[in-house]
Design a protein around this motif. Structure first.
Motif, PDB file in Angstrom:
ATOM      1  N   VAL A  60       6.934  34.198   5.405  1.00 40.69           N
ATOM      2  CA  VAL A  60       6.233  32.942   5.692  1.00 40.69           C
ATOM      3  C   VAL A  60       6.985  32.168   6.777  1.00 40.69           C
ATOM      4  O   VAL A  60       6.390  31.646   7.729  1.00 40.69           O
ATOM      5  N   LYS A  61       8.308  32.144   6.663  1.00 39.51           N
ATOM      6  CA  LYS A  61       9.137  31.443   7.644  1.00 39.51           C
ATOM      7  C   LYS A  61       8.947  32.044   9.040  1.00 39.51           C
ATOM      8  O   LYS A  61       8.771  31.327  10.027  1.00 39.51           O
ATOM      9  N   ALA A  62       8.953  33.373   9.102  1.00 40.62           N
ATOM     10  CA  ALA A  62       8.726  34.055  10.382  1.00 40.62           C
ATOM     11  C   ALA A  62       7.329  33.722  10.909  1.00 40.62           C
ATOM     12  O   ALA A  62       7.144  33.447  12.096  1.00 40.62           O
ATOM     13  N   GLY A  63       6.347  33.730  10.019  1.00 41.45           N
ATOM     14  CA  GLY A  63       4.972  33.414  10.408  1.00 41.45           C
ATOM     15  C   GLY A  63       4.870  32.019  11.002  1.00 41.45           C
ATOM     16  O   GLY A  63       4.194  31.812  12.017  1.00 41.45           O
ATOM     17  N   LEU A 170       9.753  37.050  20.930  1.00 38.21           N
ATOM     18  CA  LEU A 170       9.590  37.328  19.499  1.00 38.21           C
ATOM     19  C   LEU A 170      10.952  37.538  18.835  1.00 38.21           C
ATOM     20  O   LEU A 170      11.252  36.975  17.781  1.00 38.21           O
ATOM     21  N   LYS A 171      11.781  38.334  19.486  1.00 36.06           N
ATOM     22  CA  LYS A 171      13.102  38.636  18.947  1.00 36.06           C
ATOM     23  C   LYS A 171      13.928  37.353  18.821  1.00 36.06           C
ATOM     24  O   LYS A 171      14.596  37.127  17.814  1.00 36.06           O
ATOM     25  N   SER A 172      13.878  36.510  19.843  1.00 36.44           N
ATOM     26  CA  SER A 172      14.627  35.255  19.808  1.00 36.44           C
ATOM     27  C   SER A 172      14.167  34.385  18.640  1.00 36.44           C
ATOM     28  O   SER A 172      14.979  33.830  17.889  1.00 36.44           O
ATOM     29  N   ARG A 173      12.844  34.283  18.452  1.00 35.78           N
ATOM     30  CA  ARG A 173      12.345  33.442  17.350  1.00 35.78           C
ATOM     31  C   ARG A 173      12.766  33.984  15.994  1.00 35.78           C
ATOM     32  O   ARG A 173      13.152  33.227  15.108  1.00 35.78           O
ATOM     33  N   LEU A 174      12.706  35.310  15.833  1.00 40.28           N
ATOM     34  CA  LEU A 174      13.086  35.895  14.547  1.00 40.28           C
ATOM     35  C   LEU A 174      14.583  35.716  14.302  1.00 40.28           C
ATOM     36  O   LEU A 174      15.020  35.435  13.195  1.00 40.28           O
ATOM     37  N   LYS A 175      15.370  35.845  15.371  1.00 38.26           N
ATOM     38  CA  LYS A 175      16.820  35.673  15.264  1.00 38.26           C
ATOM     39  C   LYS A 175      17.150  34.226  14.903  1.00 38.26           C
ATOM     40  O   LYS A 175      17.978  33.964  14.049  1.00 38.26           O
ATOM     41  N   TYR A 176      16.478  33.279  15.545  1.00 34.47           N
ATOM     42  CA  TYR A 176      16.722  31.858  15.257  1.00 34.47           C
ATOM     43  C   TYR A 176      16.409  31.516  13.801  1.00 34.47           C
ATOM     44  O   TYR A 176      17.105  30.726  13.185  1.00 34.47           O
ATOM     45  N   THR A 177      15.333  32.097  13.274  1.00 43.19           N
ATOM     46  CA  THR A 177      14.976  31.768  11.891  1.00 43.19           C
ATOM     47  C   THR A 177      15.938  32.398  10.899  1.00 43.19           C
ATOM     48  O   THR A 177      16.001  31.985   9.750  1.00 43.19           O
ATOM     49  N   SER A 180      16.044  38.054   9.996  1.00 41.58           N
ATOM     50  CA  SER A 180      16.386  39.447  10.293  1.00 41.58           C
ATOM     51  C   SER A 180      17.504  39.510  11.333  1.00 41.58           C
ATOM     52  O   SER A 180      17.692  38.584  12.115  1.00 41.58           O
ATOM     53  N   ASP A 181      18.213  40.646  11.322  1.00 43.77           N
ATOM     54  CA  ASP A 181      19.229  40.882  12.362  1.00 43.77           C
ATOM     55  C   ASP A 181      18.583  41.256  13.693  1.00 43.77           C
ATOM     56  O   ASP A 181      19.231  41.203  14.725  1.00 43.77           O
ATOM     57  N   VAL A 182      17.350  41.708  13.621  1.00 46.37           N
ATOM     58  CA  VAL A 182      16.593  42.215  14.781  1.00 46.37           C
ATOM     59  C   VAL A 182      17.440  43.107  15.702  1.00 46.37           C
ATOM     60  O   VAL A 182      17.500  42.916  16.904  1.00 46.37           O
ATOM     61  N   LYS A 183      18.062  44.116  15.087  1.00 48.79           N
ATOM     62  CA  LYS A 183      18.863  45.056  15.879  1.00 48.79           C
ATOM     63  C   LYS A 183      18.066  46.343  16.082  1.00 48.79           C
ATOM     64  O   LYS A 183      17.885  47.113  15.141  1.00 48.79           O
ATOM     65  N   MET A 184      17.649  46.568  17.312  1.00 51.81           N
ATOM     66  CA  MET A 184      16.861  47.780  17.562  1.00 51.81           C
ATOM     67  C   MET A 184      17.683  49.039  17.357  1.00 51.81           C
ATOM     68  O   MET A 184      17.176  50.044  16.875  1.00 51.81           O
ATOM     69  N   GLN A 185      18.980  48.979  17.714  1.00 54.41           N
ATOM     70  CA  GLN A 185      19.792  50.208  17.577  1.00 54.41           C
ATOM     71  C   GLN A 185      19.996  50.574  16.117  1.00 54.41           C
ATOM     72  O   GLN A 185      20.185  51.732  15.768  1.00 54.41           O
ATOM     73  N   GLU A 186      19.943  49.596  15.177  1.00 52.56           N
ATOM     74  CA  GLU A 186      20.083  49.906  13.753  1.00 52.56           C
ATOM     75  C   GLU A 186      18.726  50.027  13.070  1.00 52.56           C
ATOM     76  O   GLU A 186      18.645  50.210  11.856  1.00 52.56           O
ATOM     77  N   GLY A 187      17.675  49.851  13.841  1.00 49.03           N
ATOM     78  CA  GLY A 187      16.340  50.032  13.272  1.00 49.03           C
ATOM     79  C   GLY A 187      15.809  48.820  12.520  1.00 49.03           C
ATOM     80  O   GLY A 187      14.766  48.904  11.874  1.00 49.03           O
ATOM     81  N   SER A 188      16.506  47.676  12.577  1.00 49.07           N
ATOM     82  CA  SER A 188      15.942  46.530  11.853  1.00 49.07           C
ATOM     83  C   SER A 188      14.822  45.877  12.663  1.00 49.07           C
ATOM     84  O   SER A 188      14.088  45.048  12.153  1.00 49.07           O
TER      85      SER A 188
END
Ligand code: ADP
Ligand code: MG
Ligand code: ZN
Length: 338
Positions: A60-63, A170-177, A180-188
Motif C-alpha cells: 500500500v505504501k509503495a502504491g 520508480l526505483k528511487s520512489r521504492l528506495k525512498y519508501t 525494498s532494497d531494489v537491488k537488481m543484481q540480487e534480484g530484489s
C-alpha cells in the motif's frame, strides 16, 4: 513505413519484511540453500498460510508513492503451474481484485515531464531458485515465500531511453519508501519487458523478454527486440506472441516458450486466506509513513532553500543523504553551507 515501438513493463519487487509472506521464516538474501524454509514455504500438504501484515502495508505504501488508488477490498487467488521452483504447484497471488491500482507516475526525460500509467500492483509469493550445475539441477527454497510485489504498467513507453528514465524514477520512489532494497543484481528488483512494433496508431503483437538484471540490459534488449520485430514485419512476416530470454553476454535475445495466457493458469480463489479490507483510516495511517520523495525535495531545495538544481539532485540521489541534509537545516544550518 515507419514503425513505433511500444513497451509495457511488469516489475517484480521483493519486499524487505523481516519474515516471509505466509510463514515465520526469515526473509534474507542468500544463506545456505534450504535453510530458511519450513513446511509452509516448502509446500507440505495440509499446512495453512498466515498473511504477513507488513507485506500488505508495504505494498500500500509503495502504491501511494506511485500515485495509485488503494483498493478497499482485495482477495487472493491461486495461479497454478507445475515447476520445481514452486513446491505447492500454485503461486498464491492476486488476480481480478489486486490490492493497488490504477495510477500514474510522472518522470523526467531531458527536462521534459512524461508519464506512465500503472495498471495495477498486486502482492504474491516469490518462487524458489533453480541452480543448474552441469547435467544436474538443484533447487533452493530460501526465496520461496518471500513477499513479492508486481507492478504492471500500461504500454505507455516508446523507447529504451524512456523506459530507463521511468525505471530510475520508480526505483528511487521504492528506495525512498524503504519497502525494498531494489537491488537488481540480487534480484530484489526484476523487470520483464513487453514490446511490440506497429505503424503509428496501431498496436502490434507483443513479446515478453525476461531475465533482465540491469538497466543496461533492459536498454540493450529493447534495442535488439525492437530492431528484430521491425525486421520481421517489414519483410512481410508476423511477430509470434512469445516469452523470450535475454542473454546479456551474447547481447541477444532468443525465444524461450510460446506465451501462456491467463486461462492456462486456471486461476481460482484461494480458499485458505481471508480477503483483505483496507479502510480509509488504514490508508491515511499508511500515507503518513510515506516520506517526502525525491522530486518534492528537489522542489523544496531549489524553491525554498534557493539551492542550485545541481546541488539538489546530488543531495536527493540517496534518501540517507537527503535526510541528513534536512536534519541539519532543521537544526538551523544555512542550506548552501550544509
Ligand atoms: P499478461 O499477464 O499475460 O502478461 P497483461 O495484459 O497483463 O498480460 O499485459 C502485460 C504487460 O504487457 C503490460 O505491462 C502491458 O502494458 C503490456 N502490453 C500489453 N499489450 C502490449 C502491446 N501490444 N505492446 C507492448 N506491450 C503491451
Ligand atoms: Mg506477463
Ligand atoms: Zn517458511
Amino acid at each position: 513505413m515507419e514503425y513505433i515501438t511500444t513497451i509495457g513493463l511488469e516489475i517484480h519487487c521483493e519486499l524487505k519484511t523481516n519474515t516471509k509472506i505466509f510463514c515465520g521464516c526469515a526473509n534474507v538474501f542468500g544463506g545456505e540453500p534450504n535453510t530458511h524454509c519450513c513446511p509452509i514455504c516448502s509446500g507440505f500438504p495440509g499446512v495453512l498460510p498466515v498473511l504477513n501484515r507488513t507485506a500488505v502495508e508495504y505494498t500500500v505504501k509503495a502504491g501511494l508513492a506511485l500515485g495509485c488508488v488503494i483498493n478497499e477490498y482485495c482477495k487472493w487467488d491461486r495461479k497454478n503451474y507445475f515447476y520445481p521452483d514452486l513446491p505447492k504447484a500454485w503461486q498464491t497471488s492476486q488476480y481480478d481484485l489486486p490490492l493497488v491500482g490504477p495510477g500514474k507516475v510522472e518522470y523526467q526525460l531531458n527536462g521534459e515531464t512524461k508519464s506512465v500509467r500503472i495498471n495495477r500492483i498486486h502482492l504474491e509469493e516469490d518462487a524458489g531458485k533453480l541452480v543448474h550445475e552441469g547435467s544436474v539441477t538443484k533447487v533452493d527454497y530460501n526465496r520461496c515465500g518471500v513477499p513479492l510485489m508486481e507492478i504492471v504498467t500500461e504500454p505507455d513507453l516508446h523507447s529504451a531511453e524512456e523506459t530507463v528514465a521511468f525505471l530510475e524514477e520508480l526505483k528511487s520512489r521504492l528506495k525512498y519508501t524503504g519497502v525494498s532494497d531494489v537491488k537488481m543484481q540480487e534480484g530484489s528488483l526484476r523487470c520483464d519487458v513487453n514490446l511490440s512494433v506497429a505503424p503509428a496508431g496501431e498496436l502490434g503483437t507483443r513479446t515478453e523478454t525476461k531475465n533482465l538484471n540491469s538497466f543496461r540490459a533492459v536498454a540493450r534488449s529493447i534495442a535488439f527486440e525492437s530492431a528484430r520485430q521491425i525486421e520481421v514485419v517489414s519483410s512481410g512476416g508476423t511477430v509470434e506472441q512469445e516469452t523470450r530470454r535475454w542473454d546479456d553476454a551474447a547481447g541477444e535475445g532468443y525465444p524461450m516458450r510460446s506465451k501462456e495466457n491467463a486461462h492456462d493458469y486456471r486461476y481460482f480463489p484461494e480458499p485458505d486466506l481471508m480477503p483483505v479490507v483496507m479502510t480509509a483510516a488504514d490508508v491515511v495511517r499508511i500515507r503518513a509513513t510515506v516520506p517526502m520523495l525525491k522530486n518534492e525535495r528537489i522542489e523544496k531545495y531549489v524553491g525554498t532553500y534557493k539551492l542550485p538544481e545541481y546541488d539538489a539532485k546530488i543531495l536527493t540521489s540517496d534518501r540517507e543523504i537527503a535526510d541528513l541534509f534536512d536534519g541539519a537545516v532543521a537544526l538551523g544550518a544555512q542550506p548552501k553551507k550544509a
